[in-house]
Design an enzyme around this catalytic site. Structure first.
Site, PDB file in Angstrom:
ATOM      1  N   ARG A 114       0.992  -1.911   0.156  1.00 21.61           N
ATOM      2  CA  ARG A 114       0.180   0.000  -0.159  1.00 21.61           C
ATOM      3  C   ARG A 114       1.205   0.777  -0.217  1.00 21.61           C
ATOM      4  NH1 ARG A 114      -3.669  -0.903   4.836  1.00 21.61           N
ATOM      5  NH2 ARG A 114      -1.779  -2.172   5.822  1.00 21.61           N
ATOM      6  N   ASN A 161      -6.381  -2.291   2.432  1.00 25.43           N
ATOM      7  CA  ASN A 161      -5.961  -4.258   2.669  1.00 25.43           C
ATOM      8  C   ASN A 161      -8.044  -4.363   2.600  1.00 25.43           C
ATOM      9  OD1 ASN A 161      -3.736  -4.457   2.306  1.00 25.43           O
ATOM     10  ND2 ASN A 161      -2.889  -5.091   4.399  1.00 25.43           N
TER      11      ASN A 161
END
Length: 796
Positions: A26, A44
């Site tokens: 990320r 997520n």
């Protein structure tokens, strides 16, 4: 959906699948998106990563290219799906909170300490100087600490450690390499190392920065220390201290099996072993496995480290704790699994190693899941996994073309070197090495890990696949599961599963034509009820035809013959017609002196506990016994074969091999009878054991190649797959591989999954999936044939 058709104001959502959680994915996407001036968010969830983005279509396309081509070091992108997004997005780009959902993402393997964290560990100016639990998104614990998905701190054994302000700032900072590193910690807020006296009601404990130095001093004094690693305890001692190594063998009840070694750097290893470029890459990889190396350095370790072998198993430090410890030594340490022989490694702090070690270098971060050290060996210039565990599992293997729509299923594996395999979303998720299920504690661990994997991957199988052997504990568990859940059961012949595993690992498509599988191992349950282990199978995923075999020979005593190689020697000599109980004969075969041969004769004649076996492993045992190697007893599985390989490696560059007789019936027999007469003659002429061992290896390899050539001329195949535990023997493997390549074959071999029974569940999974898909096609009227629930021996 083409990007050219998308308006700049239209938001898109991308589902990114693969190894994308807990690896810095990320923050990497966050940095890329901000550099490209895009707005949106990345987060997520249970299926992986969601990327929602708005901006210029060409810049969005550039972002996706960068994600696919330049992911973080531990990440792997399997696929990206896209669709329109109608929800609200921020004006800039952010990392959003995780959300729940079905667990369809990959769980990341544990990763060895990275260079950046190692540098911090050794830098007095860093706040993590000498901190034993330093990690970041590029390294550290993963599978060993995870308890659930999504992979966040709250679902790991780091949950009890509340972040301090400094670590919280790193954790929240997208430009920091510790951004959302779930195991992030420092001396102020993280786990603490300590040295604990074992076996005492009021165990003294010394903690803090001194713990590692206290442990190192005790090792230097010749003591054995338990060390808590990533996936279990190790037992550590000075590898150069012969008395201590011998004492460890006695306490651990490990008579002869080699010990693993750890050294602080490659320079130390090179003092004892030769290292080529491929071996160096394996040693320094993020997986950091034990690598089997040729013991050809200028210095030597005590014989007790690896009795009778020509290889040493080395690894570099895998955790900060190990690095701090090994940095204290100019020489290697034994770093073997923390257990009594044949038991699984200890993971719980309450479990006793006190009968082996007086002290433990331990810590207060729990190990959620036991994960052994992985083992690899370089053969034919490629690193090949012999034991797949820490660093590799549970990274999935993408199934070949044609398996994209494979149904979810569970393959239970074998009984020795057990693994299980889940099939989900066209991928095979192979568990870590479990060990031998005959051990009750290992069987319990197998069941625990099976439940864990089902939870982590939200897996509900539509069928169970087992080995055909009726007494394998894994097969019994699978059959009980099908009864309980009313699921279909598919049983797969052992050696067909080996071949299918090699096919699957090498990407051989589902509908590829049959190829020849050569499987050499110890034993597997055959279709005729006999023991198979030296097989030539013309196979695809749906079935096989047995074209050739090693000539079957009795195994007097059954399982006892596996433990006592002299029994196999006698049975082979009797089958070859080359033995009579006279003094001159005993002079040739000294391993048979004083043995109850009349009793063995009666057992073989009556077929009493003397099953016929075409086993290559038992042939190795017999030749080893003929040379006086492990004749009376093997201390561990495969010891005789490993020592025979070591003898052969020490021989001059002999090119002549003993001939084996190749018959010409419908089912070809490869008969070692002529070899036994040649060995007898060489023994009488005083030829060295090393040369005899080498001639055996070369002759067997030459015969295997000759059989493949003959079969190809009759059956018109071009591809050969090699599998089975005997192909972990470097000399045999490379001799067969080179011979087949020179004969013009395409040769498929194992690298990512073990050639031994550790890869069996992968092959079972591929065979099971092929039959389930064929059955679906039959029900839909797309296939005229009907697949059996238990794959037939003939090619389908």
């Amino acid at each position: 959906m083409s990007f050219a058709a998308v308006e700049p104001s239209q938001a898109l959502e991308f589902r990114v699948r693969g190894r994308v959680q807990g690896v810095g994915f990320r923050p990497a996407v966050w940095r890329m998106a901000r550099e490209l001036g895009l707005a949106g968010e990345v987060l997520n969830d249970g299926e992986g990563v969601l990327l929602r983005v708005k901006g210029d279509p060409s810049r969005i396309a550039a972002l996706l290219r960068r994600i696919e081509r330049d992911p973080p070091p531990l990440a792997h992108v399997d696929g990206i799906e896209r669709r329109y997004y109608s929800g609200h997005l921020p004006l800039d780009f952010r990392i959003a909170e995780s959300i729940g959902g079905p667990a369809c993402t990959q769980v990341t393997p544990d990763a060895a300490l990275c260079g950046a964290c190692a540098a911090e560990l050794r830098n007095p100016d860093e706040r993590r100087y000498r901190y034993p639990f330093t990690n970041c998104t590029h390294c550290g614990p993963r599978l060993s600490i995870v308890t659930a998905i999504p992979y966040d701190r709250a679902t790991t054994t780091m949950a009890p450690f509340e972040l301090c302000a400094a670590c919280e700032a790193e954790y929240r900072n997208p430009i920091d390499r510790r951004f959302h590193a779930e195991a992030v910690a420092c001396p102020s807020c993280g786990p603490t190392a300590s040295v604990v006296a074992l076996g005492q009601a009021e165990a003294p404990r010394a903690g803090g920065a001194d713990a590692v130095e206290i442990a190192a001093r005790r090792i230097a004094r010749g003591e054995i220390i338990a060390v808590k690693g990533l996936g279990g305890y190790h037992l550590a001692c000075d590898a150069t201290n012969a008395e201590t190594v011998a004492r460890l063998r006695g306490l651990k009840r490990r008579d002869a099996k080699p010990f693993a070694l750890m050294a602080r750097d490659l320079a130390v290893i090179r003092r004892y072993c030769a290292i080529d470029a491929v071996e160096e890459r394996a040693l320094t990889s993020v997986e950091a496995p034990i690598v089997l190396l040729r013991a050809k350095g200028p210095e030597h370790l005590p014989e007790a480290v690896a009795p009778g072998l020509a290889t040493l198993g080395f690894m570099l430090p895998t955790t900060p704790l190990h690095l701090l410890l090994i940095d204290q030594f100019e020489h290697p340490l034994v770093m073997t699994s923390g257990n009594i022989s044949d038991e699984p490694a200890v993971i719980d702090d309450g479990e006793a190693l006190a009968e082996i070690a007086a002290f433990a270098l331990t810590h207060d971060r729990d190990i959620a899941n036991r994960v052994d050290d992985s083992v690899v060996r370089v053969m034919a210039a490629r690193s090949r996994v012999l034991r797949r565990a820490r660093g590799y599992a549970p990274a999935p293997l993408r199934l070949p073309s044609g398996f994209e729509m494979a149904p979810d299923l569970l393959a239970m594996g074998g009984e020795l070197k057990a693994t299980f395999c889940l099939v989900k979303d066209g991928q095979a998720i192979l568990s870590q090495h479990q060990g031998d299920l005959e051990n009750a504690a290992t069987l319990d661990d197998y069941k625990k890990n099976l439940a864990l994997f089902r939870s982590l991957f939200d897996h509900a199988p539509t069928a169970i696949v087992v080995d055909r052997h009726p007494e394998y504990l894994s097969s019994k568990l699978g059959r009980a599961e099908t009864d309980t859940r009313a699921l279909p059961l598919i049983d797969v012949q052992h050696h067909h599963a080996h071949v299918a595993a090699c096919f699957a690992e090498n990407g051989r498509p589902l509908h590829a034509p049959p190829a020849l599988g050569i499987v050499l191992d110890g034993l597997g349950f055959g279709d005729d009820g006999a023991i198979w282990g030296g097989e030539f199978l013309l196979a695809n995923y749906l079935g096989y035809e047995r074209l050739a075999r090693l000539k079957p020979v009795a195994m007097p005593g059954g399982a006892q013959a596996v433990r006592e190689p002299w029994r196999n020697l006698y049975a082979h000599l009797k089958a070859a017609g080359d033995f009579d109980a006279t003094p001159s004969t005993f002079g040739d075969w000294r391993a048979l002196e004083g043995k109850p041969l009349a009793t063995i004769d009666g057992m073989i004649a009556r077929g009493l506990n003397s099953p016929l076996a075409s086993s290559c492993g038992r042939l190795f045992d017999a030749v080893a016994a003929a040379l006086g190697v492990c004749a009376d007893r093997q201390a561990y599985e495969g010891e005789a074969g490993a020592r025979l390989e070591a003898l052969a490696a020490a021989a001059p560059n002999e090119m002549r091999g003993y001939a084996l007789r190749i018959s010409e019936p419908a089912l070809i027999d490869v008969d070692p009878a002529p070899m036994w007469r040649a060995i007898r003659d060489d023994l009488r002429q005083g030829v060295s054991a090393q040369t005899i061992a080498r001639r055996f290896h070369l002759g067997l390899a030459q015969s295997i190649t000759e059989v493949a050539v003959r079969l190809a001329a009759a059956r018109r195949f071009e591809t050969v797959a090699l599998s089975g535990g005997c192909f972990q023997n470097r000399l045999l493997f490379e001799s067969v591989y080179d011979g087949l390549c020179e004969a013009g074959f395409t040769v498929l071999t194992h690298a990512d999954a073990p050639a031994n029974d550790g890869g069996l569940s992968l092959g079972q999974a591929a065979v099971g999936a092929a039959h389930l898909m064929r059955a679906d096609m039959t029900r839909d009227g797309k296939d005229g044939a009907c697949a059996s629930a238990s794959p037939a021996a003939s090619l389908a």
